[in-house]
Motif scaffolding. Structure first.
Motif, PDB file in Angstrom:
ATOM      1  N   PHE A 196       0.848  -1.197   0.000  1.00 22.68           N
ATOM      2  CA  PHE A 196       0.000   0.000   0.000  1.00 22.68           C
ATOM      3  C   PHE A 196       0.882   1.244   0.000  1.00 22.68           C
ATOM      4  CE2 PHE A 196      -3.108  -3.056   1.159  1.00 22.68           C
ATOM      5  CZ  PHE A 196      -4.349  -2.521   0.831  1.00 22.68           C
ATOM      6  N   THR A 197       0.577   2.184  -0.880  1.00 23.98           N
ATOM      7  CA  THR A 197       1.291   3.455  -0.925  1.00 23.98           C
ATOM      8  C   THR A 197       0.296   4.586  -1.124  1.00 23.98           C
ATOM      9  OG1 THR A 197       1.668   3.136  -3.306  1.00 23.98           O
ATOM     10  CG2 THR A 197       3.470   2.522  -1.813  1.00 23.98           C
ATOM     11  N   GLN A 198       0.772   5.802  -0.966  1.00 26.62           N
ATOM     12  CA  GLN A 198      -0.032   6.995  -1.230  1.00 26.62           C
ATOM     13  C   GLN A 198       0.856   8.007  -1.930  1.00 26.62           C
ATOM     14  OE1 GLN A 198      -2.050   8.610   2.170  1.00 26.62           O
ATOM     15  NE2 GLN A 198      -3.089  10.203   1.013  1.00 26.62           N
ATOM     16  N   GLU A 199       0.872   7.927  -3.254  1.00 31.25           N
ATOM     17  CA  GLU A 199       1.728   8.773  -4.071  1.00 31.25           C
ATOM     18  C   GLU A 199       0.956   9.248  -5.290  1.00 31.25           C
ATOM     19  OE1 GLU A 199       4.686   9.658  -3.168  1.00 31.25           O
ATOM     20  OE2 GLU A 199       5.089   8.228  -1.557  1.00 31.25           O
ATOM     21  N   THR A 200       1.305  10.420  -5.784  1.00 30.61           N
ATOM     22  CA  THR A 200       0.698  10.957  -6.998  1.00 30.61           C
ATOM     23  C   THR A 200       1.554  10.570  -8.197  1.00 30.61           C
ATOM     24  OG1 THR A 200      -0.270  12.810  -5.800  1.00 30.61           O
ATOM     25  CG2 THR A 200      -0.039  13.057  -8.176  1.00 30.61           C
ATOM     26  N   ASN A 201       0.882  10.130  -9.289  1.00 32.55           N
ATOM     27  CA  ASN A 201       1.568   9.747 -10.532  1.00 32.55           C
ATOM     28  C   ASN A 201       2.649   8.699 -10.279  1.00 32.55           C
ATOM     29  OD1 ASN A 201       0.010  11.685 -11.936  1.00 32.55           O
ATOM     30  ND2 ASN A 201       1.499  13.292 -11.446  1.00 32.55           N
ATOM     31  N   LEU A 202       2.299   7.672  -9.533  1.00 35.78           N
ATOM     32  CA  LEU A 202       3.271   6.655  -9.140  1.00 35.78           C
ATOM     33  C   LEU A 202       3.625   5.750 -10.319  1.00 35.78           C
ATOM     34  CD1 LEU A 202       4.892   5.217  -6.896  1.00 35.78           C
ATOM     35  CD2 LEU A 202       2.854   3.833  -6.436  1.00 35.78           C
ATOM     36  N   GLU A 203       4.925   5.560 -10.524  1.00 31.40           N
ATOM     37  CA  GLU A 203       5.461   4.605 -11.490  1.00 31.40           C
ATOM     38  C   GLU A 203       6.544   3.800 -10.789  1.00 31.40           C
ATOM     39  OE1 GLU A 203       6.641   5.956 -15.326  1.00 31.40           O
ATOM     40  OE2 GLU A 203       5.104   7.508 -15.438  1.00 31.40           O
ATOM     41  N   ILE A 204       6.474   2.470 -10.903  1.00 34.09           N
ATOM     42  CA  ILE A 204       7.458   1.622 -10.243  1.00 34.09           C
ATOM     43  C   ILE A 204       7.877   0.483 -11.161  1.00 34.09           C
ATOM     44  CG2 ILE A 204       6.679   2.085  -7.880  1.00 34.09           C
ATOM     45  CD1 ILE A 204       5.076  -0.500  -8.024  1.00 34.09           C
ATOM     46  N   PRO A 205       9.083  -0.065 -10.963  1.00 32.95           N
ATOM     47  CA  PRO A 205       9.498  -1.231 -11.750  1.00 32.95           C
ATOM     48  C   PRO A 205       8.746  -2.477 -11.310  1.00 32.95           C
ATOM     49  CG  PRO A 205      11.160  -0.698 -10.114  1.00 32.95           C
ATOM     50  CD  PRO A 205      10.142   0.404 -10.059  1.00 32.95           C
ATOM     51  N   LYS A 206       8.516  -3.393 -12.233  1.00 38.60           N
ATOM     52  CA  LYS A 206       7.798  -4.615 -11.904  1.00 38.60           C
ATOM     53  C   LYS A 206       8.640  -5.550 -11.046  1.00 38.60           C
ATOM     54  CE  LYS A 206       4.668  -4.705 -15.868  1.00 38.60           C
ATOM     55  NZ  LYS A 206       4.220  -5.444 -17.072  1.00 38.60           N
ATOM     56  N   ILE A 207       9.945  -5.500 -11.221  1.00 39.14           N
ATOM     57  CA  ILE A 207      10.843  -6.337 -10.434  1.00 39.14           C
ATOM     58  C   ILE A 207      11.834  -5.451  -9.713  1.00 39.14           C
ATOM     59  CG2 ILE A 207      10.647  -8.504 -11.699  1.00 39.14           C
ATOM     60  CD1 ILE A 207      12.895  -7.679 -13.425  1.00 39.14           C
ATOM     61  N   ALA A 208      12.320  -5.930  -8.573  1.00 37.22           N
ATOM     62  CA  ALA A 208      13.092  -5.079  -7.668  1.00 37.22           C
ATOM     63  C   ALA A 208      14.559  -4.953  -8.051  1.00 37.22           C
ATOM     64  CB  ALA A 208      12.983  -5.619  -6.239  1.00 37.22           C
ATOM     65  N   PHE A 209      15.072  -5.815  -8.950  1.00 32.62           N
ATOM     66  CA  PHE A 209      16.490  -5.737  -9.298  1.00 32.62           C
ATOM     67  C   PHE A 209      16.691  -6.190 -10.739  1.00 32.62           C
ATOM     68  CE2 PHE A 209      15.686  -9.986  -7.821  1.00 32.62           C
ATOM     69  CZ  PHE A 209      16.413 -10.797  -8.684  1.00 32.62           C
ATOM     70  N   GLN A 210      17.847  -5.870 -11.281  1.00 32.38           N
ATOM     71  CA  GLN A 210      18.195  -6.285 -12.633  1.00 32.38           C
ATOM     72  C   GLN A 210      19.649  -6.729 -12.652  1.00 32.38           C
ATOM     73  OE1 GLN A 210      17.342  -3.183 -15.448  1.00 32.38           O
ATOM     74  NE2 GLN A 210      15.131  -3.388 -15.239  1.00 32.38           N
ATOM     75  N   LEU A 211      19.977  -7.567 -13.642  1.00 37.44           N
ATOM     76  CA  LEU A 211      21.356  -7.972 -13.867  1.00 37.44           C
ATOM     77  C   LEU A 211      21.775  -7.542 -15.260  1.00 37.44           C
ATOM     78  CD1 LEU A 211      21.175 -11.634 -12.442  1.00 37.44           C
ATOM     79  CD2 LEU A 211      21.926  -9.561 -11.264  1.00 37.44           C
ATOM     80  N   ASP A 212      23.089  -7.542 -15.505  1.00 36.22           N
ATOM     81  CA  ASP A 212      23.547  -7.101 -16.821  1.00 36.22           C
ATOM     82  C   ASP A 212      23.159  -8.091 -17.917  1.00 36.22           C
ATOM     83  OD1 ASP A 212      25.163  -9.119 -16.012  1.00 36.22           O
ATOM     84  OD2 ASP A 212      27.059  -8.057 -16.288  1.00 36.22           O
ATOM     85  N   ASP A 213      22.866  -9.323 -17.511  1.00 36.34           N
ATOM     86  CA  ASP A 213      22.386 -10.320 -18.464  1.00 36.34           C
ATOM     87  C   ASP A 213      20.879 -10.169 -18.598  1.00 36.34           C
ATOM     88  OD1 ASP A 213      21.722 -12.457 -19.978  1.00 36.34           O
ATOM     89  OD2 ASP A 213      22.378 -13.987 -18.557  1.00 36.34           O
ATOM     90  N   ASP A 214      20.392  -9.850 -19.779  1.00 33.86           N
ATOM     91  CA  ASP A 214      18.966  -9.578 -19.933  1.00 33.86           C
ATOM     92  C   ASP A 214      18.117 -10.844 -19.828  1.00 33.86           C
ATOM     93  OD1 ASP A 214      19.584 -10.831 -22.254  1.00 33.86           O
ATOM     94  OD2 ASP A 214      18.961  -9.218 -23.616  1.00 33.86           O
ATOM     95  N   SER A 215      18.752 -12.008 -19.687  1.00 33.79           N
ATOM     96  CA  SER A 215      17.980 -13.237 -19.539  1.00 33.79           C
ATOM     97  C   SER A 215      18.027 -13.752 -18.099  1.00 33.79           C
ATOM     98  CB  SER A 215      18.516 -14.321 -20.484  1.00 33.79           C
ATOM     99  OG  SER A 215      19.875 -14.624 -20.172  1.00 33.79           O
TER     100      SER A 215
END
Length: 410
Positions: free
Chosen positions: A176-195
């Motif tokens: 739960f959040t309370q923010e205006t125009n909220l945009e967030i990533p679907k996953i919390a982290f990424q690696l340099d390998d796109d797979s």
């Protein structure tokens, strides 16, 4: 019969003493009540000490012990009556004192919020402008000119002075959040390998729908009836009344949009069951098997943190079938029976299984306050207009467990 009459007479005497004490205390000042409490408290302590000494004195008669017990009981009753009057008067004086203070003069942050909320509600109901110090006290700092961010009970139950009438169990497991125009990533982290995404289904979803979630604004209103007595009463009671009603209204709205089988126009993407979200359905010939299969069908990244949201009726039906007359299973925790923690929501027509951290509710910071009147009852209404969105950040993190009848054999 004689003992019964004596007991009845004793009760009458105690009630008369209590009434006289209440009348006496009602006309006393707070200082006098404190003095009376101290005096009777000292007498009570003295009698308790004497009673303890008599109890271990083998030469003391039972009549002496019983007389001290009666004296202790009478003194305790007197002390309790005066203490109740003292506590009530002290609370009323504190409330009156806090009402005279300006918001900036109140040091306790919680009391400051209560005071500011009450002032905002009264200003709205009386059609008066809201002062800057009220808006500032209720602002999280993002938009002090608008204020009111802290008016809306958001996530924690301890923000409320009283428990709400309606609760949303998803508040225990969803985000739960309370923010205006909220945009967030679907996953919390990424690696340099796109797979790097181990779940092929998740990787396909991200590739098809993008790696960010954009929250929208879906308007709804909560109507809070406020009587004139409550409006003109203490700030604490006024805020408690509005807080409880707002939280109940939010909980009802959250459950409605998240489990709608036929969502309202514009709210389609908020429901687990909507065709737009197309959460994967796992089928079996019993509810128990469907839930077990749904858990197994989740990728391990989601399965470890998975929970089950289902109706209590469905769970009761499962227990009845599994128990088969064995009462032991009825005492087991739902997690022991189904293998994952369970939250009961009657609106869940089919169990939803998954990692509910990917179920995200967001309220827009901006909100409108207004007043209305119920023409049928004449009760004034405090009206809050708010904007909500519920996003399933990753559909692959969820499964819907559904029962299907087995195909007839030819």
């Amino acid at each position: 019969m004689t003992k019964t009459k004596e007991l009845f007479k004793s009760v009458q005497q105690k009630n008369l003493i209590k009434l006289n004490l209440q009348q006496f205390a009602g006309g006393s000042t707070l200082y006098e009540l404190k003095q009376n409490m101290a005096t009777i408290g000292q007498q009570l302590q003295k009698v308790e000490n004497e009673l303890s000494a008599k109890a271990i004195d083998t030469s003391a008669s039972m009549e002496d012990i019983q007389a001290l017990q009666k004296s202790k009981s009478d003194l305790q009753m007197r002390f309790n009556v005066i203490k109740d009057q003292h506590d009530q008067m002290e609370a009323e004086q504190k409330e009156k004192f806090s009402q005279k203070l300006g918001i900036s003069d109140i040091e306790d942050p919680k009391q400051k919020i209560v005071k500011a909320k009450a002032e905002l509600i009264r200003a709205t109901m009386y059609g008066k402008p809201v002062t800057d110090d009220v808006l500032q006290a209720l602002s999280d700092g993002a938009s002090p000119s608008n204020g009111g961010e802290k008016l809306l009970p958001k996530t924690m139950q301890n923000e409320l002075l009283h428990e709400p009438f309606v609760k949303n169990p998803l508040r225990n497991i969803s985000t739960f959040t309370q923010e205006t125009n909220l945009e967030i990533p679907k996953i919390a982290f990424q690696l340099d390998d796109d797979s790097f995404v181990g779940d092929e289904e998740t990787a396909k979803e991200i590739k098809a729908t993008g790696d960010t979630v954009v929250f929208g604004r879906n308007k709804f209103k909560v109507f809070v009836p406020i009587s004139e007595t409550v409006l003109n009463g203490t700030s604490t009671n006024l805020v408690a009344t509005v807080d409880r009603a707002l939280e109940s209204g939010l909980a009802a709205k959250e459950k409605k949009v998240a489990f709608a089988t036929t969502p309202a126009t514009g709210e389609e993407t908020m429901s687990f069951y909507s065709t737009q979200n197309a959460v994967k359905v796992v089928e079996a010939d019993t509810k128990y098997k469907a839930i077990k299969n749904a858990i197994a069908d989740l990728h391990e990244d989601f399965r470890d943190n998975a929970k089950i949201v289902m109706s209590y009726k469905d769970y009761s039906d499962i227990i009845e079938v599994l128990a088969n007359g064995n009462a032991t299973l009825y005492q087991a925790q739902p997690e022991q029976v189904l293998g994952k923690p369970v939250e009961f929501v009657d609106a869940a027509v089919d169990p939803v299984v998954g990692d509910f951290t990917y179920s995200h509710f967001n309220y827009d910071l901006n909100m409108l306050r207004d007043r209305d009147k119920d023409v049928k009852t004449g009760i004034e209404l405090f009206v809050l207009t708010a904007w909500i969105d519920h996003k399933i950040k990753l559909k692959s993190a969820f499964r819907i467990a559904k029962v299907v009848e087995p195909a007839p054999t030819v």
